[in-house]
Design a protein around this motif. Structure first.
Motif, PDB file in Angstrom:
ATOM      1  N   SER A 257      21.216  18.578  -8.585  1.00 21.86           N
ATOM      2  CA  SER A 257      21.224  17.143  -8.311  1.00 21.86           C
ATOM      3  C   SER A 257      19.859  16.650  -7.837  1.00 21.86           C
ATOM      4  N   GLY A 258      18.804  17.405  -8.180  1.00 19.15           N
ATOM      5  CA  GLY A 258      17.465  16.989  -7.765  1.00 19.15           C
ATOM      6  C   GLY A 258      17.085  15.620  -8.287  1.00 19.15           C
ATOM      7  N   GLU A 259      17.495  15.321  -9.521  1.00 19.02           N
ATOM      8  CA  GLU A 259      17.174  14.013 -10.098  1.00 19.02           C
ATOM      9  C   GLU A 259      17.780  12.886  -9.255  1.00 19.02           C
ATOM     10  N   GLU A 260      19.013  13.084  -8.812  1.00 15.39           N
ATOM     11  CA  GLU A 260      19.672  12.052  -8.002  1.00 15.39           C
ATOM     12  C   GLU A 260      19.004  11.933  -6.636  1.00 15.39           C
ATOM     13  N   VAL A 261      18.601  13.083  -6.061  1.00 12.10           N
ATOM     14  CA  VAL A 261      17.903  13.026  -4.772  1.00 12.10           C
ATOM     15  C   VAL A 261      16.616  12.215  -4.904  1.00 12.10           C
ATOM     16  N   LEU A 262      15.850  12.501  -5.955  1.00 11.03           N
ATOM     17  CA  LEU A 262      14.587  11.784  -6.126  1.00 11.03           C
ATOM     18  C   LEU A 262      14.840  10.294  -6.356  1.00 11.03           C
ATOM     19  N   ARG A 263      15.883   9.990  -7.087  1.00  7.78           N
ATOM     20  CA  ARG A 263      16.194   8.579  -7.333  1.00  7.78           C
ATOM     21  C   ARG A 263      16.569   7.869  -6.028  1.00  7.78           C
ATOM     22  N   ARG A 264      17.311   8.566  -5.158  1.00  9.49           N
ATOM     23  CA  ARG A 264      17.669   7.963  -3.864  1.00  9.49           C
ATOM     24  C   ARG A 264      16.431   7.769  -2.991  1.00  9.49           C
ATOM     25  N   VAL A 265      15.540   8.756  -3.026  1.00  9.54           N
ATOM     26  CA  VAL A 265      14.301   8.614  -2.260  1.00  9.54           C
ATOM     27  C   VAL A 265      13.469   7.459  -2.820  1.00  9.54           C
ATOM     28  N   ASN A 266      13.388   7.372  -4.155  1.00  9.57           N
ATOM     29  CA  ASN A 266      12.648   6.262  -4.770  1.00  9.57           C
ATOM     30  C   ASN A 266      13.192   4.921  -4.287  1.00  9.57           C
ATOM     31  N   ARG A 267      14.519   4.801  -4.313  1.00 11.52           N
ATOM     32  CA  ARG A 267      15.139   3.543  -3.908  1.00 11.52           C
ATOM     33  C   ARG A 267      14.852   3.255  -2.427  1.00 11.52           C
ATOM     34  N   ALA A 268      15.029   4.280  -1.592  1.00  9.13           N
ATOM     35  CA  ALA A 268      14.814   4.086  -0.159  1.00  9.13           C
ATOM     36  C   ALA A 268      13.367   3.682   0.129  1.00  9.13           C
ATOM     37  N   ALA A 269      12.431   4.362  -0.526  1.00  9.99           N
ATOM     38  CA  ALA A 269      11.015   4.058  -0.295  1.00  9.99           C
ATOM     39  C   ALA A 269      10.672   2.657  -0.762  1.00  9.99           C
ATOM     40  N   ARG A 270      11.254   2.259  -1.899  1.00 10.06           N
ATOM     41  CA  ARG A 270      10.995   0.903  -2.393  1.00 10.06           C
ATOM     42  C   ARG A 270      11.534  -0.130  -1.399  1.00 10.06           C
ATOM     43  N   VAL A 271      12.718   0.111  -0.872  1.00 11.15           N
ATOM     44  CA  VAL A 271      13.314  -0.835   0.077  1.00 11.15           C
ATOM     45  C   VAL A 271      12.465  -0.925   1.340  1.00 11.15           C
ATOM     46  N   LEU A 272      12.038   0.231   1.870  1.00  7.72           N
ATOM     47  CA  LEU A 272      11.256   0.211   3.114  1.00  7.72           C
ATOM     48  C   LEU A 272       9.893  -0.444   2.896  1.00  7.72           C
ATOM     49  N   ALA A 273       9.242  -0.126   1.784  1.00 14.74           N
ATOM     50  CA  ALA A 273       7.934  -0.736   1.514  1.00 14.74           C
ATOM     51  C   ALA A 273       8.069  -2.253   1.394  1.00 14.74           C
ATOM     52  N   HIS A 274       9.067  -2.674   0.646  1.00  8.40           N
ATOM     53  CA  HIS A 274       9.263  -4.119   0.474  1.00  8.40           C
ATOM     54  C   HIS A 274       9.630  -4.773   1.806  1.00  8.40           C
ATOM     55  N   SER A 275      10.488  -4.131   2.579  1.00 10.05           N
ATOM     56  CA  SER A 275      10.909  -4.706   3.857  1.00 10.05           C
ATOM     57  C   SER A 275       9.732  -4.827   4.818  1.00 10.05           C
ATOM     58  N   LEU A 276       8.878  -3.808   4.845  1.00  2.29           N
ATOM     59  CA  LEU A 276       7.720  -3.879   5.744  1.00  2.29           C
ATOM     60  C   LEU A 276       6.751  -4.960   5.281  1.00  2.29           C
ATOM     61  N   ASP A 277       6.526  -5.051   3.957  1.00  5.68           N
ATOM     62  CA  ASP A 277       5.650  -6.117   3.455  1.00  5.68           C
ATOM     63  C   ASP A 277       6.157  -7.486   3.911  1.00  5.68           C
ATOM     64  N   ALA A 278       7.457  -7.719   3.691  1.00  5.81           N
ATOM     65  CA  ALA A 278       8.030  -9.016   4.070  1.00  5.81           C
ATOM     66  C   ALA A 278       7.946  -9.224   5.576  1.00  5.81           C
ATOM     67  N   ALA A 279       8.191  -8.169   6.341  1.00 11.71           N
ATOM     68  CA  ALA A 279       8.160  -8.293   7.804  1.00 11.71           C
ATOM     69  C   ALA A 279       6.747  -8.612   8.301  1.00 11.71           C
ATOM     70  N   LEU A 280       5.755  -7.993   7.695  1.00  7.32           N
ATOM     71  CA  LEU A 280       4.373  -8.255   8.109  1.00  7.32           C
ATOM     72  C   LEU A 280       3.992  -9.701   7.817  1.00  7.32           C
ATOM     73  N   VAL A 281       4.458 -10.211   6.686  1.00  3.89           N
ATOM     74  CA  VAL A 281       4.172 -11.621   6.369  1.00  3.89           C
ATOM     75  C   VAL A 281       4.839 -12.528   7.397  1.00  3.89           C
ATOM     76  N   ARG A 282       6.084 -12.261   7.695  1.00  4.53           N
ATOM     77  CA  ARG A 282       6.814 -13.128   8.624  1.00  4.53           C
ATOM     78  C   ARG A 282       6.285 -12.995  10.054  1.00  4.53           C
ATOM     79  N   SER A 283       5.647 -11.892  10.360  1.00  5.00           N
ATOM     80  CA  SER A 283       5.162 -11.660  11.730  1.00  5.00           C
ATOM     81  C   SER A 283       3.774 -12.229  11.973  1.00  5.00           C
ATOM     82  N   GLN A 284       3.164 -12.755  10.907  1.00  9.92           N
ATOM     83  CA  GLN A 284       1.834 -13.333  11.093  1.00  9.92           C
ATOM     84  C   GLN A 284       1.913 -14.454  12.122  1.00  9.92           C
ATOM     85  N   PRO A 285       0.937 -14.537  13.035  1.00  9.88           N
ATOM     86  CA  PRO A 285       0.979 -15.630  14.025  1.00  9.88           C
ATOM     87  C   PRO A 285       0.794 -16.982  13.363  1.00  9.88           C
ATOM     88  N   LEU A 286       1.565 -17.955  13.824  1.00  8.99           N
ATOM     89  CA  LEU A 286       1.427 -19.311  13.321  1.00  8.99           C
ATOM     90  C   LEU A 286       0.138 -19.929  13.851  1.00  8.99           C
TER      91      LEU A 286
END
Length: 766
Positions: A257-286
């Motif tokens: 099931s290595g393929e499925e593990v890698l796919r889950r890691v890919n998904r998780a990493a994409r979610v975290l990268a996107h979430s951090l990008d969005a969070a950094l934008v929203r955290s910019q000082p006004l």
């Protein structure tokens, strides 16, 4: 085994005991390890002369977060109030037993003021101390420090967003992007656990919220990391290929099931990268507001109907009604890409919740917005990914689910299938001026690999899926056929140009038949080939390959205009003069070697062997005869350094052609010296026959792992089989070769089918 440590057990023995307990994986394993470590530390400290007050032992980092996995170091902070004596001795009596147990330790001794000072000046240390958790000693001291550290972070976080971004970018520069790596670093790659910790820190500063998807992604990476450490027996955070099947099985995903593990890691990493990008934008000082004035309402700039820009993000207008406006998703996405702004998380969430499925076929405006979005090029990639992560892309293209986060086990590819498709469309946007139907190019680029992951030929499967999708998008029937043809034939031009003889009229027949006489489709395939290669990786394209493809397209266009195929070029004056001189001659040019030698059995393979001895990789070979001489032209590329001197090649070739029998042994020595690292479980070589793709010859393709001297061995085998080689195309990508030979029998006839099994056997022994 008792869960409670005793002084007789080392910390390493306690850890081993936890790992031996059956059924402990994921969060249960991390909780058991954290409990065992805490118990052991408290038991040990109970035997020490710990002062009644003024001292506390706190866990920080992964132990503080209770996220320890088998290879985690212990991050410990010995706090004191500055009035306690004998601290160095006390600290050593805590640290030494841990060191002696073989468990990694990161430790420090600080007063409360010192701890807060470090938190204010060292962002990395601060991120560890945000998880500060009491273990033993004076609990009030730990609580006070935790409060002061958190207060300091909350006060300074808006001004330290840039620093947090720099750290994330620095990790990505070193560790790559976890979502696209075949062997991602679960901790330090972009989208890894450290990005998850940065996201948690912004949430602790009350600047953003952590979504359920981001929490789940963080947990996924921790689960995989735990089993990776357990299997590897060490703190290796790179999820290597050989460990992926075992990790998958340990996580209950089944064998292989290595393929499925890698796919889950890919998904998780994409979610975290996107979430951090969005969070950094929203955290910019006004922008700072002037003292005494009422805060101004945030400025809103209209971008499209019911879509506005506000505070660096794209949001919906107050009167927008997603529930009754199925075109709003793509209208907002188009506006975001054109303004190069992100869609706000709130907007994405609202659109995902309220937007109905689009009508089928799509209305003209919906299709126009989608095409305009693709036409923005690179700006469309993050917008489409944000739609995908919010669940808004799949209602538009349900077939997308099969390629989402799917890894490509090919070293040429740097992206997962879904990201590769987005990148190809983005690259195609720069080529829309070179084709008459830019809309079809963009959609064809987006869908060209949509058949990957399905049984059989992905191009054929992709053509069927592309037909369904294009019909749903509302394209006319003729346009649907073109989009399907782009998916079916997206490899036609690069494969034909690098594996077939462009001088053979049959080669042009392959191309003109595939495009059904359409010059427009030919241009679309040419642009798609360029975009596809650019989105694959730097090794997928070269000036040599680009030149071959362009030459093939030029010749095919001429045939489509009614011109006869270009005749095979006669030997130029220089080569003819070399042949008529009747002597061995060698010309060496920047990317070409010409050899004139008396025609006879063995000239081709011996010449190939000599070129290999000089570390020249052969790209193609043209074999011609004139005046009883073989005049062979090799397109070559030096494996290292520069081209050799012609005199040295000629001298070597003279010895070999005159009967020097040491060629094979010298090649073996050379191969051993320059052998590439062996990859596990590599497929065996294969032989393929093509009867209708050459004029008066048979095309034989030999596919195998690349190695120095391979061409010499294969051509020698062909000669042992009494075959003549008319020409050859040799392509090597990502460590694999596809060598195409135009072969005939000694009397110039195509190779009979009954001889082929013996020939294949001889080639596979080469």
């Amino acid at each position: 085994m008792s869960a409670t440590p005793t002084p007789s057990e080392s910390l390493g023995e306690v850890r081993a005991g936890v790992l031996r307990r059956p059924g402990l994986v994921g969060v249960r394993l991390r909780a058991a390890l954290a409990d065992a470590y805490d118990d052991w530390l408290r038991t040990m400290l109970a035997d020490l002369p710990l002062p009644y007050g003024g001292v506390a032992l706190a866990a920080i980092g992964s132990l503080g977060r209770r996220e320890v996995v088998p290879g985690s170091d212990l991050d410990l902070l010995l706090l004191h109030d500055g009035r306690v004596g004998g601290l160095p001795d006390l600290a050593e009596r805590i640290w030494y037993p841990i060191w002696d147990s073989g468990v990694g330790l990161d430790h420090s001794v600080r007063t409360a003021d010192e701890a807060v000072k470090v938190a204010r000046t060292d962002l990395k240390a601060l991120l560890g101390m945000l998880a500060l958790r009491h273990v033993a000693g004076e609990e009030a001291l730990t609580a006070a420090v935790r409060t002061r550290v958190l207060d300091a972070w909350r006060a300074s976080a808006p001004t330290r967003v840039g620093e947090l971004r720099e750290q994330a970018d620095g990790r990505a520069a070193l560790g790559g992007e976890a979502a696209f790596l075949l062997e991602p670093d679960l901790k330090d790659s972009r989208g890894g656990l450290r990005d998850g910790q940065a996201l948690q820190a912004l949430a602790l500063a009350q600047l953003v919220d952590v979504s359920d998807a981001a929490r789940e992604a963080h947990t996924t990476l921790l689960d995989v990391r735990g089993e990776l450490h357990r299997r590897a027996g060490r703190a290796d955070d790179v999820l290597r290929l050989q460990e992926q099947d075992g990790v998958g099985e340990a996580l209950g995903l089944g064998a292989a099931s290595g393929e499925e593990v890698l796919r889950r890691v890919n998904r998780a990493a994409r979610v975290l990268a996107h979430s951090l990008d969005a969070a950094l934008v929203r955290s910019q000082p006004l922008p700072r507001r002037r003292f005494g004035r009422a805060p101004r309402a945030p400025s809103r700039v209209g971008l499209a109907r019911d879509v506005v820009a506000q505070d660096g993000e794209v949001v919906l207008a107050r009167d927008a009604k997603p529930a009754t406006d199925p075109g709003l998703v793509l209208r907002a996405a188009r506006a975001a890409a054109e303004a190069t702004l992100p869609l706000s998380e709130f907007t994405l969430g609202r659109l995902a919740t309220e937007t109905p499925a689009p009508p089928e076929p799509w209305p003209d405006q919906l299709r126009a917005d989608f095409l305009a979005l693709l036409g923005t090029g690179p700006a469309a990639v993050p917008v489409l990914e944000s739609l995908d992560l919010a669940g808004l892309l799949e209602p538009l293209v349900p077939e997308w689910s099969a390629v989402r986060f799917r890894a490509q086990h090919n070293p040429l590819h740097r992206f997962t299938v879904d990201r590769h498709l987005l990148e190809t469309a983005a690259r195609a946007a720069a080529l829309t001026r070179s084709v008459s139907r830019p809309d079809l190019l963009l959609v064809g680029a987006l869908l060209h690999d949509i058949g990957k992951g399905r049984p059989g030929d992905h191009s054929a499967a992709g053509a069927e899926l592309a037909t369904t999708i294009a019909l749903r998008m509302g394209f006319a029937a003729a346009d649907v056929a073109v989009i399907a043809a782009l998916a079916r034939h997206h490899l036609l031009l690069p494969d034909t140009a690098t594996r077939r003889d462009l001088d053979d009229p049959a080669t042009l027949g392959i191309v003109t038949a595939a495009v059904a006489g359409s010059a427009g489709l030919l241009d679309l395939l040419h642009a798609l080939a360029i975009a596809d290669a650019a989105a694959t990786g730097p090794a997928a394209w070269s000036d040599w390959k680009a030149g071959l493809v362009a030459d093939l397209v030029r010749r095919a266009h001429a045939v489509l205009r009614g011109a006869p195929p270009e005749p095979v070029a006669e030997l130029d004056d220089e080569r003819r003069a070399l042949a008529e001189a009747g002597e061995l001659a060698v010309l060496v040019r920047p990317s070409e070697v010409v050899v004139a030698a008396a025609d006879g059995v063995g000239v081709l393979y011996r010449t190939a062997g000599v070129l290999a001895l000089h570390l020249l990789d052969v790209r193609s070979a043209s074999i011609r005869t004139h005046a009883g001489m073989a005049v062979n032209t090799f397109a070559v590329e030096p494996r290292f350094g520069t081209m050799p001197e012609a005199s040295r090649v000629r001298a070597e070739l003279t010895r070999v052609l005159s009967g020097d029998t040491g060629l094979a042994e010298r090649l073996r020595v050379k191969e051993r010296s320059y052998a590439r690292p062996a990859a596990a479980a590599r497929p065996a070589p294969t032989v393929h026959w093509f009867d209708d793709e050459a004029t008066d010859a048979t095309v034989l393709e030999y596919r195998a792992d690349d190695s120095l001297g391979l061409l010499c061995r294969v051509t020698a085998a062909l000669e042992r089989c009494q075959l003549d080689v008319r020409s050859a195309r040799v392509s090597s990508l990502a460590g694999a070769v596809v060598d195409a030979f135009y072969v005939t029998t000694r009397d110039g006839a195509p190779v009979p089918r009954e001889r082929r099994p013996d020939i294949e056997a001889e080639l596979l022994r080469a």
